[in-house]
Scaffold this motif. Structure first.
Motif, PDB file in Angstrom:
ATOM      1  N   MET A   1      10.565  -2.692   2.919  1.00 45.72           N
ATOM      2  CA  MET A   1       9.900  -3.986   3.119  1.00 45.72           C
ATOM      3  C   MET A   1       8.629  -4.038   2.289  1.00 45.72           C
ATOM      4  N   ASP A   2       8.405  -5.141   1.594  1.00 49.33           N
ATOM      5  CA  ASP A   2       7.193  -5.319   0.790  1.00 49.33           C
ATOM      6  C   ASP A   2       6.041  -5.754   1.685  1.00 49.33           C
ATOM      7  N   LEU A   3       5.088  -4.840   1.910  1.00 45.37           N
ATOM      8  CA  LEU A   3       3.960  -5.144   2.802  1.00 45.37           C
ATOM      9  C   LEU A   3       2.827  -5.847   2.072  1.00 45.37           C
ATOM     10  N   SER A   4       2.924  -5.949   0.746  1.00 45.52           N
ATOM     11  CA  SER A   4       1.822  -6.550  -0.012  1.00 45.52           C
ATOM     12  C   SER A   4       1.623  -8.026   0.315  1.00 45.52           C
ATOM     13  N   THR A   5       2.683  -8.674   0.824  1.00 45.48           N
ATOM     14  CA  THR A   5       2.577 -10.101   1.162  1.00 45.48           C
ATOM     15  C   THR A   5       2.081 -10.313   2.593  1.00 45.48           C
ATOM     16  N   ASN A   6       1.961  -9.222   3.366  1.00 43.91           N
ATOM     17  CA  ASN A   6       1.526  -9.347   4.754  1.00 43.91           C
ATOM     18  C   ASN A   6       0.070  -9.791   4.830  1.00 43.91           C
ATOM     19  N   LYS A   7      -0.164 -10.813   5.625  1.00 43.53           N
ATOM     20  CA  LYS A   7      -1.527 -11.312   5.826  1.00 43.53           C
ATOM     21  C   LYS A   7      -2.159 -10.557   6.983  1.00 43.53           C
ATOM     22  N   GLN A   8      -3.410 -10.168   6.839  1.00 43.62           N
ATOM     23  CA  GLN A   8      -4.113  -9.489   7.920  1.00 43.62           C
ATOM     24  C   GLN A   8      -4.989 -10.487   8.681  1.00 43.62           C
ATOM     25  N   PRO A   9      -5.021 -10.382   9.994  1.00 41.07           N
ATOM     26  CA  PRO A   9      -5.823 -11.346  10.767  1.00 41.07           C
ATOM     27  C   PRO A   9      -7.319 -11.103  10.604  1.00 41.07           C
ATOM     28  N   ASN A  10      -8.066 -12.189  10.513  1.00 39.58           N
ATOM     29  CA  ASN A  10      -9.525 -12.109  10.488  1.00 39.58           C
ATOM     30  C   ASN A  10     -10.046 -12.675  11.806  1.00 39.58           C
ATOM     31  N   PHE A  11     -10.451 -11.787  12.715  1.00 37.97           N
ATOM     32  CA  PHE A  11     -10.831 -12.221  14.062  1.00 37.97           C
ATOM     33  C   PHE A  11     -12.164 -12.961  14.103  1.00 37.97           C
ATOM     34  N   ASP A  12     -12.863 -12.996  12.971  1.00 39.68           N
ATOM     35  CA  ASP A  12     -14.121 -13.744  12.897  1.00 39.68           C
ATOM     36  C   ASP A  12     -13.932 -15.157  12.346  1.00 39.68           C
ATOM     37  N   ASN A  13     -12.693 -15.507  12.033  1.00 37.74           N
ATOM     38  CA  ASN A  13     -12.425 -16.834  11.464  1.00 37.74           C
ATOM     39  C   ASN A  13     -12.415 -17.880  12.572  1.00 37.74           C
ATOM     40  N   THR A  14     -13.544 -18.555  12.757  1.00 37.22           N
ATOM     41  CA  THR A  14     -13.648 -19.538  13.856  1.00 37.22           C
ATOM     42  C   THR A  14     -12.926 -20.840  13.531  1.00 37.22           C
ATOM     43  N   GLU A  15     -12.743 -21.121  12.252  1.00 36.44           N
ATOM     44  CA  GLU A  15     -12.021 -22.348  11.884  1.00 36.44           C
ATOM     45  C   GLU A  15     -10.582 -22.293  12.387  1.00 36.44           C
ATOM     46  N   VAL A  16      -9.917 -21.143  12.180  1.00 37.38           N
ATOM     47  CA  VAL A  16      -8.548 -20.964  12.680  1.00 37.38           C
ATOM     48  C   VAL A  16      -8.551 -20.863  14.207  1.00 37.38           C
ATOM     49  N   ALA A  17      -9.527 -20.130  14.754  1.00 33.90           N
ATOM     50  CA  ALA A  17      -9.580 -19.902  16.207  1.00 33.90           C
ATOM     51  C   ALA A  17      -9.678 -21.198  16.994  1.00 33.90           C
ATOM     52  N   PHE A  18     -10.450 -22.178  16.493  1.00 31.18           N
ATOM     53  CA  PHE A  18     -10.723 -23.399  17.261  1.00 31.18           C
ATOM     54  C   PHE A  18     -10.167 -24.662  16.604  1.00 31.18           C
ATOM     55  N   ARG A  19      -9.199 -24.463  15.715  1.00 25.14           N
ATOM     56  CA  ARG A  19      -8.613 -25.596  14.993  1.00 25.14           C
ATOM     57  C   ARG A  19      -8.028 -26.643  15.951  1.00 25.14           C
ATOM     58  N   GLN A  20      -7.515 -26.178  17.087  1.00 22.25           N
ATOM     59  CA  GLN A  20      -6.854 -27.106  18.016  1.00 22.25           C
ATOM     60  C   GLN A  20      -7.840 -27.871  18.901  1.00 22.25           C
ATOM     61  N   LYS A  21      -9.102 -27.455  18.906  1.00 23.22           N
ATOM     62  CA  LYS A  21     -10.076 -28.081  19.803  1.00 23.22           C
ATOM     63  C   LYS A  21     -10.849 -29.197  19.105  1.00 23.22           C
ATOM     64  N   THR A  22     -10.971 -30.325  19.801  1.00 20.33           N
ATOM     65  CA  THR A  22     -11.811 -31.404  19.291  1.00 20.33           C
ATOM     66  C   THR A  22     -13.274 -30.998  19.448  1.00 20.33           C
ATOM     67  N   ASN A  23     -14.169 -31.743  18.822  1.00 21.80           N
ATOM     68  CA  ASN A  23     -15.597 -31.465  18.960  1.00 21.80           C
ATOM     69  C   ASN A  23     -16.034 -31.523  20.421  1.00 21.80           C
ATOM     70  N   ALA A  24     -15.522 -32.526  21.137  1.00 17.86           N
ATOM     71  CA  ALA A  24     -15.893 -32.683  22.552  1.00 17.86           C
ATOM     72  C   ALA A  24     -15.399 -31.505  23.381  1.00 17.86           C
ATOM     73  N   GLU A  25     -14.167 -31.043  23.119  1.00 17.42           N
ATOM     74  CA  GLU A  25     -13.607 -29.911  23.857  1.00 17.42           C
ATOM     75  C   GLU A  25     -14.402 -28.631  23.574  1.00 17.42           C
ATOM     76  N   LEU A  26     -14.815 -28.479  22.329  1.00 18.88           N
ATOM     77  CA  LEU A  26     -15.571 -27.293  21.947  1.00 18.88           C
ATOM     78  C   LEU A  26     -16.945 -27.274  22.626  1.00 18.88           C
ATOM     79  N   LYS A  27     -17.592 -28.431  22.680  1.00 26.25           N
ATOM     80  CA  LYS A  27     -18.897 -28.524  23.347  1.00 26.25           C
ATOM     81  C   LYS A  27     -18.759 -28.249  24.845  1.00 26.25           C
ATOM     82  N   LYS A  28     -17.697 -28.774  25.446  1.00 23.47           N
ATOM     83  CA  LYS A  28     -17.471 -28.545  26.885  1.00 23.47           C
ATOM     84  C   LYS A  28     -17.253 -27.051  27.154  1.00 23.47           C
ATOM     85  N   ALA A  29     -16.458 -26.387  26.300  1.00 24.19           N
ATOM     86  CA  ALA A  29     -16.213 -24.949  26.450  1.00 24.19           C
ATOM     87  C   ALA A  29     -17.517 -24.165  26.329  1.00 24.19           C
ATOM     88  N   PHE A  30     -18.386 -24.598  25.405  1.00 18.70           N
ATOM     89  CA  PHE A  30     -19.672 -23.929  25.213  1.00 18.70           C
ATOM     90  C   PHE A  30     -20.499 -23.967  26.496  1.00 18.70           C
TER      91      PHE A  30
END
Length: 394
Positions: A1-30
């Motif tokens: 298997m070619d592992l060179s194409t495997n993407k590694q997760p970046n756990f500090d990427n907040t854009e991906v982490a909270f992509r599903q949340k609206t601004n209002a939802e994010l503020k409420k969670a805060f």
């Protein structure tokens, strides 16, 4: 298997982490995590809330749009549809978890069994719900399981009662088998766990011959569970079935230590977090070594353990979305892990608890207390949300 194409997760990427949340939802969670971080509120809040609920004050509405909305999908399966769709947009699956606890009547156990089966039927043919879950204490009386674990003699009525528990368990697992929807059996307190383990192994032997259907849960904060996992693997190998293993750290530490102290027996819990982490990561290594014979659900909010499992899969040249490997977190927590793992093509599913608000309150209080008791959890959640708010310039 070619592992060179495997993407590694970046756990500090907040854009991906909270992509599903609206601004209002994010503020409420805060603001919600800010409140949870206040130890006084977390300790006193449950008593005050229960008092208000018991005397009929209208606090349910406030609970529903705050803590309930953060950690639960809804009061019914259909109310969870929005959460299921939102998670799916980030390629994260849903584990529907009917979170009603502490019941004691046969009629309620029958109703709960029917509801658990409803989650399997809802998952049937829907890739957005890849796994389901239930607790044995949802379909059987705690005190009865306690008697069985203690090897006490049962009356004829109690024997008949336990037969009903086994029938409910088998009906759930048989439905899961028929619909090809995996189901996890959650771990509980040590003084009822042996009976649960025996039931789980029995169900796996019946239904895991062809594919993974039934998982048992191993709490690695217990001193004996790494050895149990390895022993169960040998049983599975000899009997010709796939071992289903959900690995967690554990959920009853304070209760376990208190009971051991009161009853004068050695605590079954590891002496410290480091030893728990060591056994948890050793369990991951063992399961990956035998990935064709063991199916894993890594239930963890620990970034190091998540990263270790990604490294192990790459080291063994195992594809990221292998059907025998899942990561799992709770709804409303550790989105930076869930969504970034999914973004890197790993199988991920969130526990989505649901049920009537009053019945789900014990679960919600545990989540709030867990966030304050796990070192740095609230601060971590707050920090990530704050960074994403700044990124969005809010």
């Amino acid at each position: 298997m070619d592992l060179s194409t495997n993407k590694q997760p970046n756990f500090d990427n907040t854009e991906v982490a909270f992509r599903q949340k609206t601004n209002a939802e994010l503020k409420k969670a805060f603001w919600l995590f800010k409140m949870i971080g206040n130890n006084f509120l977390t300790k006193v809040g449950p008593a005050i809330t229960n008092f208000f609920l018991n005397i009929g004050l209208p606090v349910q509405g406030a609970i529903k749009v705050t803590i309930f909305q953060q950690f639960c999908g809804g009061e019914t399966i259909s109310e969870c549809d929005h959460t299921i769709d939102q998670l799916n947009k980030g390629r994260v699956g849903t584990i529907l978890d009917y979170s009603v606890e502490g019941e004691d009547e046969e009629s309620i156990f029958d109703d709960t069994c029917t509801e658990i089966i409803s989650t399997i039927l809802r998952a049937d043919g829907d890739s957005k719900i890849p796994i389901t879950v239930f607790k044995i204490t949802g379909i059987g009386r705690f005190a009865l399981l306690e008697k069985l674990d203690a090897k006490q003699n049962l009356s004829q009525d109690e024997k008949a009662e336990f037969e009903k528990v086994k029938l409910r368990c088998e009906l759930i697992c048989k439905t899961a088998f028929d619909k090809k929807v995996p189901v996890m059996i959650d771990a509980e307190e040590t003084w009822i766990q042996n009976t649960i383990d025996e039931l789980a192994l029995e169900m796996m032997q019946k239904f895991n011959k062809e594919r993974i259907i039934v998982y048992n849960t191993y709490q690695m904060y217990r001193k004996d569970k790494l050895a149990d996992l390895k022993a169960d693997h040998l049983i599975a190998k000899a009997a010709g079935f796939i071992l289903g293993v959900k690995i967690v750290r554990g959920a009853y530490m304070e209760k376990e230590r208190k009971r051991a102290l009161e009853n004068g027996y050695p605590s079954p819990i590891q002496p410290d977090k480091e030893t728990t982490d060591k056994d948890y990561n050793a369990a991951l290594r063992y399961c990956v070594d035998y990935v064709e014979e063991i199916a894993i659900v890594a239930g963890t909010h620990n970034e190091d353990s998540c990263r270790l499992l990604t490294y192990l899969l790459d080291e063994k040249k195992i594809i990221h979305n292998h059907t025998h490997v899942y990561f799992s977190q709770l709804l409303g927590m550790s989105d930076n892990l869930s969504f970034n793992l999914a973004d890197a093509d790993y199988n991920v599913a969130k526990y989505v608890p649901y049920g009537p608000i009053k019945s789900v309150m014990p679960y919600l209080f545990r989540r709030a207390q867990e966030n304050t008791s796990v070192k740095g959890q609230t601060g971590r959640e707050l920090g990530l949300i704050e960074r994403e708010l700044k990124r969005r310039a809010l």
